[in-house]
Design an enzyme around this catalytic site. Structure first.
Site, PDB file in Angstrom:
ATOM      1  N   PHE A 135       0.777  -1.203  -0.011  1.00 59.10           N
ATOM      2  CA  PHE A 135      -0.096  -0.054   0.012  1.00 59.10           C
ATOM      3  C   PHE A 135       0.951   1.261   0.175  1.00 59.10           C
ATOM      4  CE2 PHE A 135      -2.293   3.165   2.438  1.00 59.10           C
ATOM      5  CZ  PHE A 135      -3.509   3.304   1.903  1.00 59.10           C
ATOM      6  N   PRO A 140       7.960  11.343   0.131  1.00 61.17           N
ATOM      7  CA  PRO A 140       9.161  11.997   0.823  1.00 61.17           C
ATOM      8  C   PRO A 140       8.507  13.436   1.705  1.00 61.17           C
ATOM      9  CG  PRO A 140       9.916  11.341  -1.135  1.00 61.17           C
ATOM     10  CD  PRO A 140       8.438  11.099  -1.307  1.00 61.17           C
ATOM     11  N   GLU A 370      -0.324   4.079   9.359  1.00 59.83           N
ATOM     12  CA  GLU A 370      -1.860   4.005   9.140  1.00 59.83           C
ATOM     13  C   GLU A 370      -2.571   5.112  10.145  1.00 59.83           C
ATOM     14  OE1 GLU A 370      -3.560   0.369   8.637  1.00 59.83           O
ATOM     15  OE2 GLU A 370      -1.931  -0.580   7.653  1.00 59.83           O
ATOM     16  N   THR A 372      -0.786   8.578  12.595  1.00 56.30           N
ATOM     17  CA  THR A 372       0.048   8.690  13.770  1.00 56.30           C
ATOM     18  C   THR A 372      -1.195   8.839  14.921  1.00 56.30           C
ATOM     19  OG1 THR A 372       0.029  11.150  13.346  1.00 56.30           O
ATOM     20  CG2 THR A 372       1.904   9.690  12.331  1.00 56.30           C
ATOM     21  N   SER A 373      -0.459   8.642  16.076  1.00 50.95           N
ATOM     22  CA  SER A 373      -1.689   9.039  17.102  1.00 50.95           C
ATOM     23  C   SER A 373      -1.950  10.410  17.087  1.00 50.95           C
ATOM     24  CB  SER A 373      -0.696   8.629  18.484  1.00 50.95           C
ATOM     25  OG  SER A 373      -0.560   7.512  18.771  1.00 50.95           O
TER      26      SER A 373
HETATM   27  C1  LIG Z   1       7.323   0.993   9.816  1.00 51.37           C
HETATM   28  C2  LIG Z   1       6.638   1.798   9.011  1.00 51.37           C
HETATM   29  C3  LIG Z   1       5.834   1.234   7.947  1.00 51.37           C
HETATM   30  C4  LIG Z   1       5.111   1.905   7.218  1.00 51.37           C
HETATM   31  N1  LIG Z   1       4.291   1.522   6.078  1.00 51.37           N
HETATM   32  C5  LIG Z   1       3.836   2.297   5.146  1.00 51.37           C
HETATM   33  C6  LIG Z   1       3.113   1.812   3.953  1.00 51.37           C
HETATM   34  O1  LIG Z   1       3.275   0.632   3.674  1.00 51.37           O
HETATM   35  N2  LIG Z   1       2.511   2.523   3.276  1.00 51.37           N
HETATM   36  C7  LIG Z   1       2.494   4.030   3.016  1.00 51.37           C
HETATM   37  O2  LIG Z   1       2.204   4.761   2.708  1.00 51.37           O
HETATM   38  N3  LIG Z   1       3.026   4.610   4.561  1.00 51.37           N
HETATM   39  C8  LIG Z   1       3.757   3.807   5.493  1.00 51.37           C
HETATM   40  N4  LIG Z   1       4.534   4.192   6.263  1.00 51.37           N
HETATM   41  C9  LIG Z   1       4.429   5.644   6.601  1.00 51.37           C
HETATM   42  C10 LIG Z   1       3.389   6.226   7.470  1.00 51.37           C
HETATM   43  O3  LIG Z   1       2.254   6.094   7.279  1.00 51.37           O
HETATM   44  C11 LIG Z   1       3.734   7.722   7.829  1.00 51.37           C
HETATM   45  O4  LIG Z   1       4.987   7.910   8.405  1.00 51.37           O
HETATM   46  C12 LIG Z   1       2.838   8.499   8.787  1.00 51.37           C
HETATM   47  O5  LIG Z   1       1.548   8.537   8.009  1.00 51.37           O
HETATM   48  C13 LIG Z   1       3.350   9.763   9.258  1.00 51.37           C
HETATM   49  O6  LIG Z   1       3.762  10.417   8.119  1.00 51.37           O
HETATM   50  P1  LIG Z   1       5.206  11.164   8.191  1.00 51.37           P
HETATM   51  O7  LIG Z   1       6.328  10.152   8.498  1.00 51.37           O
HETATM   52  O8  LIG Z   1       5.472  12.066   6.823  1.00 51.37           O
HETATM   53  O9  LIG Z   1       5.262  12.358   9.409  1.00 51.37           O
HETATM   54  P2  LIG Z   1       4.502  13.880   9.309  1.00 51.37           P
HETATM   55  O10 LIG Z   1       3.159  13.600   8.612  1.00 51.37           O
HETATM   56  O11 LIG Z   1       5.573  14.698   8.595  1.00 51.37           O
HETATM   57  O12 LIG Z   1       4.165  13.927  10.746  1.00 51.37           O
HETATM   58  C14 LIG Z   1       5.474  14.230  11.591  1.00 51.37           C
HETATM   59  C15 LIG Z   1       5.051  14.396  13.046  1.00 51.37           C
HETATM   60  O13 LIG Z   1       4.388  15.585  13.124  1.00 51.37           O
HETATM   61  C16 LIG Z   1       2.668  15.301  13.687  1.00 51.37           C
HETATM   62  N5  LIG Z   1       1.790  15.895  12.756  1.00 51.37           N
HETATM   63  C17 LIG Z   1       1.869  16.168  11.450  1.00 51.37           C
HETATM   64  N6  LIG Z   1       0.663  16.960  11.405  1.00 51.37           N
HETATM   65  C18 LIG Z   1       0.031  17.132  12.351  1.00 51.37           C
HETATM   66  C19 LIG Z   1      -1.109  17.748  13.104  1.00 51.37           C
HETATM   67  N7  LIG Z   1      -1.801  18.492  12.137  1.00 51.37           N
HETATM   68  N8  LIG Z   1      -1.321  18.162  14.132  1.00 51.37           N
HETATM   69  C20 LIG Z   1      -0.454  17.461  15.169  1.00 51.37           C
HETATM   70  N9  LIG Z   1       0.554  16.914  14.833  1.00 51.37           N
HETATM   71  C21 LIG Z   1       0.798  16.652  13.487  1.00 51.37           C
HETATM   72  C22 LIG Z   1       2.623  13.664  13.389  1.00 51.37           C
HETATM   73  O14 LIG Z   1       1.894  12.796  14.121  1.00 51.37           O
HETATM   74  C23 LIG Z   1       4.093  13.269  13.325  1.00 51.37           C
HETATM   75  O15 LIG Z   1       4.330  12.930  14.813  1.00 51.37           O
HETATM   76  C24 LIG Z   1       5.104   3.609   7.216  1.00 51.37           C
HETATM   77  C25 LIG Z   1       5.863   3.898   8.327  1.00 51.37           C
HETATM   78  C26 LIG Z   1       6.743   3.120   9.350  1.00 51.37           C
HETATM   79  C27 LIG Z   1       7.414   3.816  10.419  1.00 51.37           C
END
Ligand SMILES: Cc1cc2nc3c(=O)[nH]c(=O)nc-3n(C[C@H](O)[C@H](O)[C@H](O)COP(=O)(O)OP(=O)(O)OC[C@H]3O[C@@H](n4cnc5c(N)ncnc54)[C@H](O)[C@@H]3O)c2cc1C
Length: 389
Positions: A135, A140, A370, A372-373
């Protein structure tokens, strides 16, 4: 692994169906014999759990919750959730693939046309688990802010040309098909992409903390030509479809949290009886008992939230808030429980021999992937506020 609390939940939900009890008992035995012994090796040597997945497919496990008419097992979703919990307690890496697989199949059932269901779910073996799914939403420059994705889908006759980068994707190089989100003329759209398509390239594996059986990778799409027939549903509706995929995924991710925490609890219980200090087993110390009691209580609370979400889904009721609540609580609970399990193991919890920190490392990703908290808290608050006029 099919312990009394899980058994009680199923007995309460399905008092007339002794068959579920038999199924879960025999599955627990299979997991204990065939899956659990290899879990630490999968983690240590970073092995994709393909062999386990074959064994599960042979037993028809991936298809269990899906409609009989599509070749599924017709099992109620809460019973599948029990299966996922037990599997996660045995091997989180194996359970994670099954969770992604179930989410992808569910999305194709919800939004796919008959031809797509026939081709991908039945003929290609996604439902049976003989082919594997991934999925890809994250890019980036954006994860939580899915609206901001940049991957392009340009229509070219009877095809779409996909161009862009996806990152942090679980096991795209192991999958046969990937559900991929890209921006078409009408807006964000969803595609079923065979990973063998020319122009689909898995670039690099990102070393990580846990779930080490899954290569987390970056994908480049360079004029990746996908038939228009692989567009899921209506173009421009991808974001809304993505939410449905993730709603469903969150229930099984919550079950993973419960299963991982249960495995850590069982190790902590056994160790606390074995380990002697000040002339007695550490299980006799009330401060250790306090930890054990909190672990048992939190796990059961997460389990009930997870079954509640699964039951709503099974009944065809709205379950967005319930799935978000279950995933939020369960993923954070699993980290607390695994942390306490490490503490109960003392110094041995920190070294590789005890294996208990594997559960904490595996659990840590559950509050990121899926949704974040933080994003789930925003969603839960938004839905709660909507209830009040
Ligand atoms: C082990 C692992 C497996 C994964 N597998 C998949 C996969 O199969 N397919 C896929 O598509 N993705 C996958 N991911 C990606 C994952 O879904 C994303 O890392 C996640 O959605 C967060 O996006 P980001 O890392 O870009 O963080 P960001 O969106 O950049 O967020 C960074 C931090 O800011 C916080 N934040 C962002 N916006 C807000 C807001 N409005 N209010 C408060 N806090 C906020 C977030 O909660 C987080 O703590 C995977 C990630 C990991 C670690």
């Amino acid at each position: 692994m099919y312990h009394s609390e899980l058994k009680n939940c199923i007995a309460l939900l399905y008092p007339e169906s002794a068959g579920y009890d038999t199924l879960l008992t025999s599955l627990a035995d299979f997991i204990k014999r065939e899956i659990r012994p290899g879990a630490a090796i999968i983690d240590r040597n970073e092995i994709y759990p393909r062999e386990n997945l074959y064994k599960l497919a042979e037993r028809g496990i991936p298809a269990l919750p899906f409609p009989l008419e599509l070749g599924g097992g017709g099992l109620p979703y809460p019973v599948f959730v029990a299966v996922m919990e037990m599997l996660a307690a045995g091997c989180a890496n194996t359970a994670l693939q099954l969770s992604i697989q179930a989410m992808v199949c569910e999305g194709i059932i919800l939004f796919g046309n008959e031809a797509q269901k026939e081709q991908f779910l039945r003929q290609s073996g996604l439902l049976a688990g003989t082919s594997l799914a991934a999925f890809a939403l994250t890019e980036p420059s954006c994860g939580s802010d899915a609206k901001a994705i940049k991957t392009e889908a340009r229509r070219s006759g009877e095809n779409y040309l996909l161009n862009g980068i996806k990152t942090l994707i679980t096991s795209p190089g192991e999958a046969n098909f990937i559900i991929l989100f890209a921006v078409a003329e009408e807006g964000i759209s969803t595609f079923i992409v065979p990973t063998s398509t020319p122009g689909f390239q898995v670039l690099k594996v990102l070393p990580k903390l846990g779930c080490k059986g899954h290569p987390l990778s970056t994908i480049r799409l360079e004029n990746c030509q996908v038939p228009a027939a692989n567009l899921l549903g209506t173009p421009g509706k991808g974001l809304s479809y993505g939410k449905h995929f993730l709603n469903c995924g969150r229930i099984t991710i919550a079950a993973l949290g419960v299963g991982i925490a249960q495995a850590a609890l069982e190790k902590a219980l056994a160790y606390s009886k074995r380990r002697k200090a000040f002339g007695s087993s550490i299980s006799e110390f009330q401060l250790v008992q306090e930890k054990l009691a909190d672990m048992v209580t939190e796990i059961q609370a997460a389990r009930l939230l997870t079954f509640h979400a699964a039951q709503l889904k099974e009944q065809g009721l709205e379950y967005t808030a319930a799935a978000a609540t279950a995933k939020l609580f369960s993923s954070e609970m699993a980290q607390r429980v695994c942390d306490k399990a490490i503490q109960i193991h003392g110094g041995y919890g920190y070294i590789d021999g005890s294996d208990v920190h594997r559960h904490w490392r595996d659990a840590r990703m559950l509050s990121i992937g899926e949704g974040t908290s933080d994003m789930l808290r925003l969603l839960i608050a938004h839905l709660a506020l909507k209830e009040v006029s």
